[in-house]
Design an enzyme around this catalytic site. Structure first.
Site, short mmCIF file in Angstrom:
data_model
loop_
_atom_site.label_atom_id
_atom_site.label_comp_id
_atom_site.label_asym_id
_atom_site.label_seq_id
_atom_site.Cartn_x
_atom_site.Cartn_y
_atom_site.Cartn_z
NE ARG A 143 -3.68 0.61 2.20
CZ ARG A 143 -4.95 0.66 2.89
NH1 ARG A 143 -5.18 1.48 3.89
NH2 ARG A 143 -5.95 0.07 2.38
CG HIS A 185 -8.82 -0.08 -2.22
ND1 HIS A 185 -7.99 -1.17 -2.07
CD2 HIS A 185 -9.21 0.32 -0.99
CE1 HIS A 185 -8.14 -1.23 -0.61
NE2 HIS A 185 -8.99 -0.28 0.08
CD GLN A 226 -13.38 -1.64 0.09
OE1 GLN A 226 -12.54 -1.60 0.87
NE2 GLN A 226 -14.40 -1.99 0.58
CG ASP A 252 -13.61 6.29 -0.36
OD1 ASP A 252 -13.20 6.45 0.77
OD2 ASP A 252 -12.91 6.54 -1.33
CB CYS A 265 -14.22 1.55 0.86
SG CYS A 265 -13.88 3.09 1.06
NE ARG A 300 -10.93 -5.19 1.43
CZ ARG A 300 -9.80 -4.21 1.71
NH1 ARG A 300 -10.35 -3.14 2.26
NH2 ARG A 300 -8.57 -4.25 1.38
N1 NVA Z 1 -10.20 6.75 -1.04
C1 NVA Z 1 -9.64 6.35 0.44
C2 NVA Z 1 -9.81 5.14 0.69
C3 NVA Z 1 -9.57 4.43 2.29
C4 NVA Z 1 -9.92 2.98 2.31
C5 NVA Z 1 -8.23 6.65 0.64
O1 NVA Z 1 -7.28 6.25 -0.32
O2 NVA Z 1 -7.82 7.27 1.78
N1 CP Z 2 -11.14 0.04 3.10
C1 CP Z 2 -9.92 -0.02 3.36
O1 CP Z 2 -9.25 -0.27 2.76
O2 CP Z 2 -9.71 0.16 4.74
P1 CP Z 2 -8.23 0.45 5.52
O3 CP Z 2 -7.65 1.85 5.01
O4 CP Z 2 -8.63 0.41 6.97
O5 CP Z 2 -7.50 -0.76 4.94
#
Ligand code: NVA
Ligand code: CP
Length: 311
Positions: free
Chosen positions: A100, A127, A130, A222, A263, A291
């Site tokens: 990530r 993502h 997800q 989101d 999410c 997940r």
């Molecule tokens: N769009 C959000 C998703 C978190 C799971 C982010 O990238 O922070």
């Molecule tokens: N939805 C999701 O990816 O959550 P986290 O950022 O907690 O992993």
């Protein structure tokens, strides 16, 4: 197909297979319990994570392996070792690498140099884990995917993109309502439109939340400020995105049996009201639970070379 960097790496059949495998793992969590015996899966997280980090750790454990979580300051990357060298070295110990981070180019670099599967656990652009869990959740709830419309409201970032691509590969309809400045990338829209149309689905882009939710089975949102977005954008985003907040009024424009999805993490009072996310139509926590089998399916399919991709 070696890596999962984005949903568009998959074919429609690959996505169907992942959903089937995930259902199987929900049923029999330990059914491939030796696949990763005596092997590790490094999980590099340059951004925070609750769900992805823990569900991936649980998925690796269910497959018999040992997850190793690595924070952004723990590798020699911080002292100038290249991503490519890191990937080569990791590949000599690991069964797969989960990452990530911010830039998609970094994940592509890592995947190009790593001899083992690389899984994108969220970047600024995508993502995919997800989106697989989301489609699993929708199918579990309604019994099928085709014939249903997802209305996605808010920021057209990573989650919107992967969801749009996955919906298109499944032949669903998806309507994405964002302020013009926060629309999903044109390249992703073109891809999703073509894939959806090949399968009898449709992609609609609009700036009107009410138009998007009309006839929708799923209303999805989101956070308004993602982890990769600069904090200086916060005030502007809160103002411009306010009309896209999911509340009861908006839910009333959707189908009578429509569900709410998010999410997570959620910011109650921003992108969604507490009443909607904590109400009886919310599947947000079901998505979070899904997940785990979804990621187990992805790891299993990559490690057993079951995905065709666009070879
Ligand atoms: N769009 C959000 C998703 C978190 C799971 C982010 O990238 O922070
Ligand atoms: N939805 C999701 O990816 O959550 P986290 O950022 O907690 O992993």
């Amino acid at each position: 197909m070696k890596d999962l960097l984005g949903i568009s790496d998959l074919t429609g059949d690959d996505l169907s297979l992942l959903l089937e495998l995930a259902v199987g793992f929900e049923d029999k969590p330990g059914s491939a319990g030796d696949l990763l015996a005596h092997r590790i899966v490094p999980m590099y997280f340059a951004k925070p994570s609750t769900r992805t980090r823990l569900s991936t750790a649980a998925a690796v454990a269910r497959l018999g392996g040992t997850p190793v979580t690595i924070g952004p300051d723990e590798l020699q990357l911080r002292r100038g070792e290249t991503l490519r060298d890191t990937a080569r070295v990791m590949g000599s110990y690991a069964a797969a690498i989960v990452i990530r981070t911010f830039a998609d180019a970094d994940v592509r670099d890592l995947a190009a140099a790593a001899p083992v599967p690389v899984v994108n656990a969220l970047t600024d652009g995508h993502h995919p884990l997800q989106a697989v869990a989301d489609l699993l959740t929708i199918r579990e709830h309604f019994g099928n995917l085709r014939g249903h419309r997802i209305a996605y409201l808010g920021d057209g970032g990573n989650v919107a993109r992967s969801l749009m691509e996955a919906a298109a590969l499944a032949g669903m309809d998806i309507a994405v309502a964002t302020p013009p400045h926060y629309a999903p990338q044109a390249e992703a829209v073109a891809y999703a439109t073509a894939e959806a149309e090949r399968r009898g689905g449709r992609v609609l882009l609009t700036d009107d939340p009410a138009e998007a939710v009309e006839d929708a089975s799923v209303v999805y949102t989101d956070v308004w400020l993602s982890m990769g977005d600069p904090d200086r954008e916060r005030t502007r985003r809160m103002k411009v995105l306010a009309p896209y907040r999911v509340d009861d009024d908006l839910m009333d424009h959707a189908r009578d049996d429509a569900v709410f999805m998010h999410c997570l993490p959620a910011h109650r009072g921003q992108e969604v009201t507490p009443k909607v996310i904590d109400g009886g139509r919310s599947l947000a926590f079901r998505q979070a639970a899904n997940r785990l089998p979804a990621t187990q399916a992805v790891l299993y399919a990559l490690l057993t070379d079951r995905l065709e991709g666009h070879r």
